[in-house]
Scaffold this active site. Structure first.
Site, short mmCIF file in Angstrom:
data_model
loop_
_atom_site.label_atom_id
_atom_site.label_comp_id
_atom_site.label_asym_id
_atom_site.label_seq_id
_atom_site.Cartn_x
_atom_site.Cartn_y
_atom_site.Cartn_z
CD GLU A 26 0.32 0.75 -3.63
OE1 GLU A 26 0.98 1.62 -4.24
OE2 GLU A 26 0.21 -0.42 -4.02
CG ASN A 71 1.78 -2.45 -8.25
OD1 ASN A 71 1.25 -1.98 -9.25
ND2 ASN A 71 3.10 -2.48 -8.10
CG ASN A 171 -2.34 0.66 -10.07
OD1 ASN A 171 -2.10 1.86 -10.21
ND2 ASN A 171 -1.39 -0.24 -9.86
CD GLU A 172 1.66 1.01 -12.47
OE1 GLU A 172 2.20 -0.07 -12.12
OE2 GLU A 172 2.23 2.11 -12.37
CE1 TYR A 243 6.50 6.51 -8.77
CE2 TYR A 243 5.70 4.93 -10.38
CZ TYR A 243 5.53 5.63 -9.20
OH TYR A 243 4.39 5.46 -8.45
CD GLU A 291 1.18 4.69 -9.16
OE1 GLU A 291 2.36 4.31 -9.21
OE2 GLU A 291 0.21 3.93 -9.02
CD GLN A 352 2.54 5.06 -2.72
OE1 GLN A 352 2.25 4.89 -1.55
NE2 GLN A 352 2.50 4.07 -3.61
O1 AHR Z 1 3.89 3.82 -6.26
C1 AHR Z 1 4.47 2.57 -6.20
C2 AHR Z 1 3.92 1.60 -7.22
O2 AHR Z 1 4.33 2.00 -8.50
C3 AHR Z 1 2.44 1.50 -7.35
O3 AHR Z 1 1.88 0.60 -6.46
C4 AHR Z 1 2.23 1.01 -8.74
O4 AHR Z 1 1.01 1.43 -9.30
C5 AHR Z 1 3.46 1.52 -9.50
O5 AHR Z 1 4.05 0.52 -10.21
#
Ligand code: AHR
Length: 502
Positions: A26, A71, A171-172, A243, A291, A352
């Site tokens: 990103e 994001n 995205n999201e 995450y 992700e 990432q």
């Molecule tokens: O990977 C970091 C961020 O986490 C990304 O930009 C977003 O999609 C997620 O919230």
């Protein structure tokens, strides 16, 4: 302590899509600038890309890389990153409170991906923009020529289209932090119309619609039901993100968290099945887990930049989690979950790849180095392609506040297509006891151990750095195959990969 199991060659979960082992770059922090791109670096190639980083990405054998966000994409103008570099505008990136120089755009990234041996997975901006931008970007990237956008690409130096197959519809979009956040209804409509336009251009592309950005979202899982109701017959994948953290410093709890991941996948697979039945559709939609990672070590350090107290820095250090040995075990468990659920999870992106919650770190002007978590990712990516196999495993376990029973051993098994090797990926979550694994193999003929690698014996907080990489695999000892059984003693708190060749 003992664990016994059986694996049968006929009990196949699924053929793993190699893209399960993808990753993500990103425009965030130092992922691009001083990550993959650093023209002044001693190893920089003619395009200004760091060759030392490309070599490490090749070592990981990353099949696909998602780009440019995240994001970031929700307020990105892809046209800012094309044409002569000196004419490209500097923009304020609202997602990460940074300046974006646009010195890297689609051309530079495509060249980098080719050099790194990876396919591109591109995201369109459905936050601040929409359908029109998406169709223009697709035409620019995938149309051979003879139209406005494709001829502009040719004028900008790229004759052939890139023919990118995988496209993310934003995205999201459920997240309040997202520029242009939408309700499920708003997003479902826009995603459907955008998919329709993109498919009108090319039916063979694969489209990924946004699912929930986390199972903790209040809109989950109704979001998936609504969005799929609008888009089921127009998309191929629904995207999930998750995450993991150990803020509580509770190792047992932390290492059981892939039970939550399992539940998340199971629930969304249920929503997919429900929607398929509701629509009387014959088509399958799968999960793109685009992700996932451990993310918590850097949260405090990032506050100054994200709250705007540093102004608008270009490529500041952000999300630079330094991973420890405990995270090796966590990443091993997550990858095992994806292998076991490869029937529904077809695409995965470790978020990432470089500098930003990443397995590869760089020092500007200096070396690139491997984080601890580089290795479970490397092993899964290199040896986890082929058929995922169903295992039975009888193993003692423990409970946490969110799961009644998680086995101490987390195991997955893959039979590789290319050489027929059978590979076990094993994590022992027990903090003090070794576990004797006794695995019966049925239908595999005679075997022998051809590779045995282990990461063990480190303090849970042990880390790697630019000055040394102590947390690295070593040869495992004592595993053996006889009488149709694999036997190995799995050390407490260890990651192990054992390959049995024919
Ligand atoms: O990977 C970091 C961020 O986490 C990304 O930009 C977003 O999609 C997620 O919230």
């Amino acid at each position: 302590m003992q664990a016994t199991g059986t694996v049968h060659s006929g009990y196949v979960i699924s053929t793993i899509d190699p893209r399960l082992y993808g990753s993500f770059v990103e425009h965030l922090g130092r992922a691009v600038y001083t990550g993959i791109y650093e023209p002044e670096h001693p190893t920089a190639n003619a395009d200004g890309m760091r060759q030392d980083v490309i070599d490490l990405v090749r070592e990981l054998d990353v099949p696909v890389v998602r780009y440019p966000g995240g994001n970031f994409v929700s307020a990105y103008n892809w046209e800012d990153g094309i044409g002569p570099r000196e004419d490209r505008p500097v923009r304020l990136d609202l997602a990460w409170h940074s300046s974006e120089s646009n010195q890297v755009g689609i051309h530079e990234f495509a060249d980098w991906a080719k050099a790194a041996g990876a396919e591109m997975m591109l995201a369109v901006n459905l936050g601040s923009r929409g359908l029109d931008e998406a169709r223009a970007f697709l035409e620019y990237v995938n149309h051979p020529g003879g139209s406005h956008w494709s001829d502009l690409r040719r004028k900008n130096g790229r004759e052939e289209p890139w023919n990118v197959k995988l496209w993310c519809l934003g995205n999201e979009m459920d997240g309040p932090w997202q520029i242009g956040q939408k309700t499920a209804e708003e997003y479902g409509r826009i995603a459907f119309e955008t998919a329709k336009a993109m498919r009108a251009f090319d039916k063979s592309i694969e489209l990924v619609v946004c699912g929930s950005s986390s199972p903790k979202m209040p809109t989950y899982p109704a979001w998936e039901a609504t969005v799929l109701d609008y888009t089921y017959d127009s998309v191929d994948y629904i995207s999930l993100h998750m995450y993991f953290d150990n803020h509580a410093g509770d190792t047992a709890n932390y290492l059981a968290q892939n039970a939550r991941l399992d539940e998340y996948i199971e629930t969304v697979a249920g929503v997919i099945a429900f929607t398929k039945a509701k629509k009387r559709s014959r088509k399958n939609v799968y999960i793109s887990f685009d992700e996932w990672n451990v993310w918590y070590h850097s949260r405090d350090a990032d506050r100054t930049v994200l709250e705007g107290n540093d102004g608008w820095p270009h490529a500041p250090a952000l999300l630079e989690d330094i991973y420890n040995f405990e995270d090796v075990l966590q990443v091993g468990c997550i990858l095992n979950t994806f292998i076991r659920r490869s029937d529904v999870v077809k695409v995965g992106c470790l978020a990432q790849l470089v500098n930003v919650i990443a397995p590869i770190m760089t020092v500007p002007g200096g070396p690139a180095w491997r984080q601890t978590t580089f290795y479970p990712y490397l092993f899964a990516s290199r040896y986890g392609r082929g058929k995922a196999l169903q295992l039975s495993l009888d193993c003692p376990g423990y409970g946490t506040d969110f799961v009644d029973q998680v086995p101490y051993l987390d195991v997955s098994a893959v039979e590789t297509d290319t050489d027929g090797a059978l590979t076990f990926f094993i994590v022992n979550r027990h903090q003090t006891e070794a576990i004797d694994l006794d695995m019966a193999l049925e239908g595999f003929g005679d075997r022998r151990v051809i590779l045995d690698k282990v990461i063990e014996g480190h303090g849970l907080r042990a880390v790697n750095g630019a000055d040394g990489e102590p947390v690295a695999p070593q040869d495992g000892a004592g595993s053996g195959f006889s009488g149709g059984r694999l036997a190995a003693s799995i050390a407490p708190l260890s990651y192990r990969m054992i390959r049995l060749g024919a």
